[in-house]
Design an enzyme around this catalytic site. Structure first.
Site, PDB file in Angstrom:
ATOM      1  N   CYS A  14       0.840  -1.215   0.000  1.00 15.62           N
ATOM      2  CA  CYS A  14       0.000   0.000   0.000  1.00 15.62           C
ATOM      3  C   CYS A  14       0.869   1.258   0.000  1.00 15.62           C
ATOM      4  N   ARG A  37       9.715  -6.369   5.094  1.00 19.03           N
ATOM      5  CA  ARG A  37       8.798  -7.176   4.273  1.00 19.03           C
ATOM      6  C   ARG A  37       9.581  -7.973   3.227  1.00 19.03           C
ATOM      7  N   ASP A  76      14.389   1.429  11.173  1.00 21.12           N
ATOM      8  CA  ASP A  76      13.410   0.552  11.813  1.00 21.12           C
ATOM      9  C   ASP A  76      12.604   1.409  12.791  1.00 21.12           C
ATOM     10  N   THR A 147      -7.415  -1.498  10.513  1.00 23.60           N
ATOM     11  CA  THR A 147      -8.069  -2.587   9.785  1.00 23.60           C
ATOM     12  C   THR A 147      -9.524  -2.734  10.198  1.00 23.60           C
ATOM     13  N   SER A 189      -6.914 -12.300  15.200  1.00 19.22           N
ATOM     14  CA  SER A 189      -5.546 -12.836  15.085  1.00 19.22           C
ATOM     15  C   SER A 189      -4.639 -11.915  15.908  1.00 19.22           C
ATOM     16  N   HIS A 192      -4.350  -8.672  14.043  1.00 16.76           N
ATOM     17  CA  HIS A 192      -5.503  -7.774  14.216  1.00 16.76           C
ATOM     18  C   HIS A 192      -5.518  -7.187  15.630  1.00 16.76           C
ATOM     19  N   VAL A 221      -7.329  -5.320   0.704  1.00 15.16           N
ATOM     20  CA  VAL A 221      -6.974  -4.605  -0.526  1.00 15.16           C
ATOM     21  C   VAL A 221      -6.751  -5.620  -1.643  1.00 15.16           C
ATOM     22  N   LEU A 249      -8.797 -12.326  -2.588  1.00 17.91           N
ATOM     23  CA  LEU A 249      -9.209 -12.126  -3.982  1.00 17.91           C
ATOM     24  C   LEU A 249      -7.995 -12.205  -4.924  1.00 17.91           C
ATOM     25  N   ARG A 251      -5.341 -13.877  -4.369  1.00 19.63           N
ATOM     26  CA  ARG A 251      -4.965 -15.302  -4.423  1.00 19.63           C
ATOM     27  C   ARG A 251      -5.859 -16.044  -5.417  1.00 19.63           C
ATOM     28  N   THR A 263      -8.870 -21.859  -3.395  1.00 18.47           N
ATOM     29  CA  THR A 263      -8.855 -22.443  -2.045  1.00 18.47           C
ATOM     30  C   THR A 263      -9.806 -21.691  -1.103  1.00 18.47           C
ATOM     31  N   ARG A 332      -7.882 -21.251  10.015  1.00 15.54           N
ATOM     32  CA  ARG A 332      -8.097 -20.155  10.975  1.00 15.54           C
ATOM     33  C   ARG A 332      -9.226 -20.498  11.948  1.00 15.54           C
TER      34      ARG A 332
HETATM   35  P1  NAD Z   1       3.372  -4.515   3.524  1.00 21.37           P
HETATM   36  O1  NAD Z   1       3.943  -5.546   4.441  1.00 21.37           O
HETATM   37  O2  NAD Z   1       3.441  -4.744   2.056  1.00 21.37           O
HETATM   38  O3  NAD Z   1       4.068  -3.098   3.828  1.00 21.37           O
HETATM   39  C1  NAD Z   1       4.465  -2.692   5.109  1.00 21.37           C
HETATM   40  C2  NAD Z   1       5.816  -2.000   4.954  1.00 21.37           C
HETATM   41  O4  NAD Z   1       6.245  -1.566   6.235  1.00 21.37           O
HETATM   42  C3  NAD Z   1       6.890  -2.929   4.405  1.00 21.37           C
HETATM   43  O5  NAD Z   1       7.588  -2.314   3.347  1.00 21.37           O
HETATM   44  C4  NAD Z   1       7.803  -3.183   5.614  1.00 21.37           C
HETATM   45  O6  NAD Z   1       9.159  -3.401   5.231  1.00 21.37           O
HETATM   46  C5  NAD Z   1       7.599  -1.911   6.405  1.00 21.37           C
HETATM   47  N1  NAD Z   1       7.820  -2.068   7.863  1.00 21.37           N
HETATM   48  C6  NAD Z   1       7.281  -2.991   8.695  1.00 21.37           C
HETATM   49  N2  NAD Z   1       7.733  -2.811   9.941  1.00 21.37           N
HETATM   50  C7  NAD Z   1       8.573  -1.749   9.901  1.00 21.37           C
HETATM   51  C8  NAD Z   1       9.370  -1.084  10.874  1.00 21.37           C
HETATM   52  N3  NAD Z   1       9.409  -1.486  12.137  1.00 21.37           N
HETATM   53  N4  NAD Z   1      10.096   0.002  10.483  1.00 21.37           N
HETATM   54  C9  NAD Z   1      10.088   0.431   9.191  1.00 21.37           C
HETATM   55  N5  NAD Z   1       9.375  -0.188   8.223  1.00 21.37           N
HETATM   56  C10 NAD Z   1       8.624  -1.268   8.586  1.00 21.37           C
HETATM   57  O7  NAD Z   1       1.859  -4.266   3.985  1.00 21.37           O
HETATM   58  P2  NAD Z   1       0.703  -3.459   3.224  1.00 21.37           P
HETATM   59  O8  NAD Z   1      -0.204  -4.452   2.609  1.00 21.37           O
HETATM   60  O9  NAD Z   1       1.283  -2.382   2.427  1.00 21.37           O
HETATM   61  O10 NAD Z   1      -0.042  -2.841   4.462  1.00 21.37           O
HETATM   62  C11 NAD Z   1       0.297  -1.547   4.942  1.00 21.37           C
HETATM   63  C12 NAD Z   1      -0.555  -1.209   6.146  1.00 21.37           C
HETATM   64  O11 NAD Z   1      -1.926  -1.235   5.768  1.00 21.37           O
HETATM   65  C13 NAD Z   1      -0.386  -2.194   7.285  1.00 21.37           C
HETATM   66  O12 NAD Z   1      -0.304  -1.522   8.503  1.00 21.37           O
HETATM   67  C14 NAD Z   1      -1.623  -3.032   7.212  1.00 21.37           C
HETATM   68  O13 NAD Z   1      -1.991  -3.480   8.488  1.00 21.37           O
HETATM   69  C15 NAD Z   1      -2.647  -2.091   6.625  1.00 21.37           C
HETATM   70  N6  NAD Z   1      -3.678  -2.805   5.856  1.00 21.37           N
HETATM   71  C16 NAD Z   1      -3.343  -3.572   4.773  1.00 21.37           C
HETATM   72  C17 NAD Z   1      -4.343  -4.249   4.075  1.00 21.37           C
HETATM   73  C18 NAD Z   1      -4.053  -5.147   2.892  1.00 21.37           C
HETATM   74  O14 NAD Z   1      -4.974  -5.825   2.407  1.00 21.37           O
HETATM   75  N7  NAD Z   1      -2.830  -5.182   2.369  1.00 21.37           N
HETATM   76  C19 NAD Z   1      -5.688  -4.097   4.482  1.00 21.37           C
HETATM   77  C20 NAD Z   1      -5.980  -3.317   5.592  1.00 21.37           C
HETATM   78  C21 NAD Z   1      -4.971  -2.665   6.268  1.00 21.37           C
HETATM   79  N1  USQ Z   2      -9.404 -17.061   2.755  1.00 19.42           N
HETATM   80  C1  USQ Z   2      -9.834 -18.145   1.978  1.00 19.42           C
HETATM   81  N2  USQ Z   2      -8.948 -18.689   1.122  1.00 19.42           N
HETATM   82  C2  USQ Z   2      -7.670 -18.231   0.963  1.00 19.42           C
HETATM   83  C3  USQ Z   2      -7.251 -17.125   1.738  1.00 19.42           C
HETATM   84  C4  USQ Z   2      -8.149 -16.563   2.633  1.00 19.42           C
HETATM   85  O1  USQ Z   2     -10.975 -18.584   2.083  1.00 19.42           O
HETATM   86  O2  USQ Z   2      -6.931 -18.805   0.149  1.00 19.42           O
HETATM   87  C5  USQ Z   2     -10.354 -16.441   3.694  1.00 19.42           C
HETATM   88  C6  USQ Z   2      -9.832 -16.333   5.125  1.00 19.42           C
HETATM   89  O3  USQ Z   2     -10.062 -17.511   5.859  1.00 19.42           O
HETATM   90  C7  USQ Z   2     -10.623 -15.136   5.632  1.00 19.42           C
HETATM   91  C8  USQ Z   2     -10.801 -14.262   4.390  1.00 19.42           C
HETATM   92  O4  USQ Z   2     -10.555 -15.116   3.275  1.00 19.42           O
HETATM   93  O5  USQ Z   2     -11.882 -15.523   6.048  1.00 19.42           O
HETATM   94  C9  USQ Z   2      -9.889 -13.060   4.321  1.00 19.42           C
HETATM   95  O6  USQ Z   2      -8.526 -13.480   4.403  1.00 19.42           O
HETATM   96  P1  USQ Z   2      -7.365 -12.541   3.829  1.00 19.42           P
HETATM   97  O7  USQ Z   2      -6.066 -13.271   4.006  1.00 19.42           O
HETATM   98  O8  USQ Z   2      -7.732 -12.082   2.477  1.00 19.42           O
HETATM   99  O9  USQ Z   2      -7.468 -11.249   4.774  1.00 19.42           O
HETATM  100  P2  USQ Z   2      -7.067 -11.021   6.309  1.00 19.42           P
HETATM  101  O10 USQ Z   2      -6.324 -12.144   6.897  1.00 19.42           O
HETATM  102  O11 USQ Z   2      -8.279 -10.557   7.029  1.00 19.42           O
HETATM  103  O12 USQ Z   2      -6.033  -9.802   6.223  1.00 19.42           O
HETATM  104  C10 USQ Z   2      -6.007  -8.847   5.176  1.00 19.42           C
HETATM  105  C11 USQ Z   2      -4.686  -8.099   5.272  1.00 19.42           C
HETATM  106  C12 USQ Z   2      -4.627  -7.351   6.600  1.00 19.42           C
HETATM  107  C13 USQ Z   2      -5.845  -6.439   6.726  1.00 19.42           C
HETATM  108  C14 USQ Z   2      -7.137  -7.227   6.554  1.00 19.42           C
HETATM  109  C15 USQ Z   2      -8.347  -6.318   6.445  1.00 19.42           C
HETATM  110  O13 USQ Z   2      -3.596  -9.016   5.184  1.00 19.42           O
HETATM  111  O14 USQ Z   2      -3.430  -6.576   6.660  1.00 19.42           O
HETATM  112  O15 USQ Z   2      -5.853  -5.809   7.969  1.00 19.42           O
HETATM  113  O16 USQ Z   2      -7.088  -7.941   5.295  1.00 19.42           O
HETATM  114  S1  USQ Z   2      -9.777  -7.033   7.155  1.00 19.42           S
HETATM  115  O17 USQ Z   2      -9.908  -8.417   6.684  1.00 19.42           O
HETATM  116  O18 USQ Z   2     -10.908  -6.234   6.714  1.00 19.42           O
HETATM  117  O19 USQ Z   2      -9.599  -7.011   8.583  1.00 19.42           O
END
Ligand code: NAD
Ligand code: USQ
Length: 403
Positions: A14, A37, A76, A147, A189, A192, A221, A249, A251, A263, A332
């Site tokens: 993101c 990451r 960090d 989240t 989790s 979370h 996302v 999605l 995946r 899956t 899960r």
């Molecule tokens: P990501 O793991 O791709 O990106 C996180 C970045 O933060 C990475 O580049 C990692 O190297 C960096 N990072 C982690 N810990 C750090 C630290 N201690 N110091 C400096 N850098 C650090 O994750 P993302 O998917 O981009 O998610 C970003 C944020 O959005 C997260 O906080 C996540 O919880 C939130 N979020 C993501 C999703 C999703 O579906 N991807 C959904 C809801 C919320």
């Molecule tokens: N799931 C499947 N099949 C798969 C993978 C996942 O059925 O192959 C199911 C999971 O069991 C779960 C749902 O899909 O019920 C969502 O799983 P996910 O891995 O897509 O999402 P989640 O673990 O909730 O985490 C992701 C991001 C996290 C963010 C969160 C937003 O990794 O950073 O905070 O989405 S939310 O779900 O709205 O809390």
């Protein structure tokens, strides 16, 4: 005057497209990332389906293509308090966007070590940031990525409000008093749970130090590309598909592209909130442009555009691609079936025009998955991290019932 933004975690899925979007909008952007990451990919033996470039090469490409510069500091945020403080003191940003957390729920449940790392990293980074802003007495707006999972997925029978719940409390004399409380948190989790804990840190520092905080409760996302990452393959965004970091999605789209059954965990009755990555970056820009007043309570916005049941997503992807659907063991601990309605009124009022599954970007994401399908490692597809020791991985077994 040019506004300054520091993006913690700006090398991630993101954070990277957000950094480009805000740079394109003329903000002066500095990325802070410890590249954890990328190291976790090495630990897991996984890698992005898309060929992401090193941070330096991405940034050089951005400057070459647009003439704009984004600064990068490898710090960090959870461990290097002094380095982060020195940077924030030098830059004195108008806004810090905080993505820097370990964000995969399955990774956070892998082992005791992974649980500890996730808590230490996520709480450490959030608290360091708030403590530094307080120590430096900076009036910086913090935009944090939270989240939807902090609310839990219990079907409460109501539309989930934006962070606060109006309640009526019966006193000893039988009178009712009205309050607005943080929506009761119910994380599913360790990951979370850290976002639930972040909420309390924000509540305290907003009250005690007047720090302006916007907490974005984001849904899952999907997608990969945005307007800016599409400009060149050197700017391409991550596409996680492995069992820990791949979200549902993306995946399914990747699984369809490589001929793997989709899956679905358990019955697939889990309903979740979703948002496309293009809308993520638009929402964050809107949040940056609309900060709360100093001294105001934390502004909580639900950053989601639509809700879907997992088995319905599988069915949509299957219809478009012909992929088979496999109902696998759920690794899960979560409700088999839940309903979910979520208010996203603030972003809609601010002008967000949601990109939904029907808007065609499903095909773009599928095209990307097909284009880079040869880069995938089939061994990385199953979800092997379980929530308890008695559960089984979510993998397709021989003679698995496949629809
Ligand atoms: P990501 O793991 O791709 O990106 C996180 C970045 O933060 C990475 O580049 C990692 O190297 C960096 N990072 C982690 N810990 C750090 C630290 N201690 N110091 C400096 N850098 C650090 O994750 P993302 O998917 O981009 O998610 C970003 C944020 O959005 C997260 O906080 C996540 O919880 C939130 N979020 C993501 C999703 C999703 O579906 N991807 C959904 C809801 C919320
Ligand atoms: N799931 C499947 N099949 C798969 C993978 C996942 O059925 O192959 C199911 C999971 O069991 C779960 C749902 O899909 O019920 C969502 O799983 P996910 O891995 O897509 O999402 P989640 O673990 O909730 O985490 C992701 C991001 C996290 C963010 C969160 C937003 O990794 O950073 O905070 O989405 S939310 O779900 O709205 O809390």
């Amino acid at each position: 005057m040019e506004k300054k933004i520091v993006i913690l975690g700006g090398d991630g899925f993101c954070g990277w497209p957000t950094a480009l979007h805000l740079s394109a909008k003329d903000y002066n952007v500095t990325i802070v990332d410890n590249l954890s990451r990328r190291l976790i990919d090495v630990e897991l033996g996984a890698s992005s389906l898309t060929p992401i470039k090193s941070t330096e090469r991405r940034l050089e490409a951005w400057t070459r293509i647009t003439g704009r510069q984004i600064n990068f500091e490898k710090i960090d945020a959870a461990k290097d308090y002094e380095a982060l403080k020195s940077l924030l003191n030098r830059v004195r940003p108008d806004t810090v966007i905080h993505f820097a957390e370990q964000r995969a729920a399955p990774y956070s449940m892998k082992s005791a070590t992974h649980k500890t790392y996730t808590v230490d990293n996520n709480i450490g980074a959030t608290h360091n940031l708030l403590s530094i802003l307080s120590e430096l007495e900076l009036d910086t707006h913090v935009v944090h990525l939270g989240t939807m999972g902090v609310y839990g997925y219990d079907d409460a029978g109501l539309e989930i409000p934006e962070g606060y719940l109006p309640v009526q409390i019966k006193t000893e004399t039988g009178e009712f008093i009205s309050r607005e409380v943080l929506y009761p948190t119910d994380p599913g989790s360790v990951y979370h749970m850290t976002k639930s804990m972040d909420q309390l840190l924000f509540q305290f520092y907003a009250k005690n130090d007047g720090i302006r905080v916007t907490d974005l409760h984001q849904g899952i996302v999907w997608g990969t590309q945005t307007e800016e990452t599409r400009l060149s393959e050197s700017l391409i965004n991550r596409f996680d598909y492995d069992g820990d970091y791949g979200t549902v999605l993306n995946r399914f789209l990747m699984q369809a592209a490589v001929g793997h059954p989709l899956t679905v965990h358990g019955t697939g009755g889990q309903t979740r909130a979703f948002i496309h990555i293009q809308d993520t970056v638009r929402c964050i820009a809107l949040a940056v442009e609309n900060p709360p007043a100093r001294g105001a309570r934390v502004k909580i916005l639900n950053q989601i555009t639509e809700c879907h049941r997992v088995r319905d997503l599988a069915s949509i992807v299957s219809k478009v691609t012909g992929a088979k659907v496999a109902f696998v063991d759920n690794p899960r601990k979560e409700a088999d079936e839940n309903d979910l309605r979520v208010s996203n009124a603030t972003f809609i009022d601010l002008g967000l025009k949601p990109t939904t599954l029907e808007n065609g970007l499903l095909a773009e994401t599928m095209d990307i998955a097909v284009k880079y399908a040869l880069r995938h490692d089939p061994a990385m597809i199953p979800c092997v991290s379980t929530w308890t020791s008695t559960q089984r991985p979510g993998e397709v077994k021989e003679r698995q019932a496949i629809a």
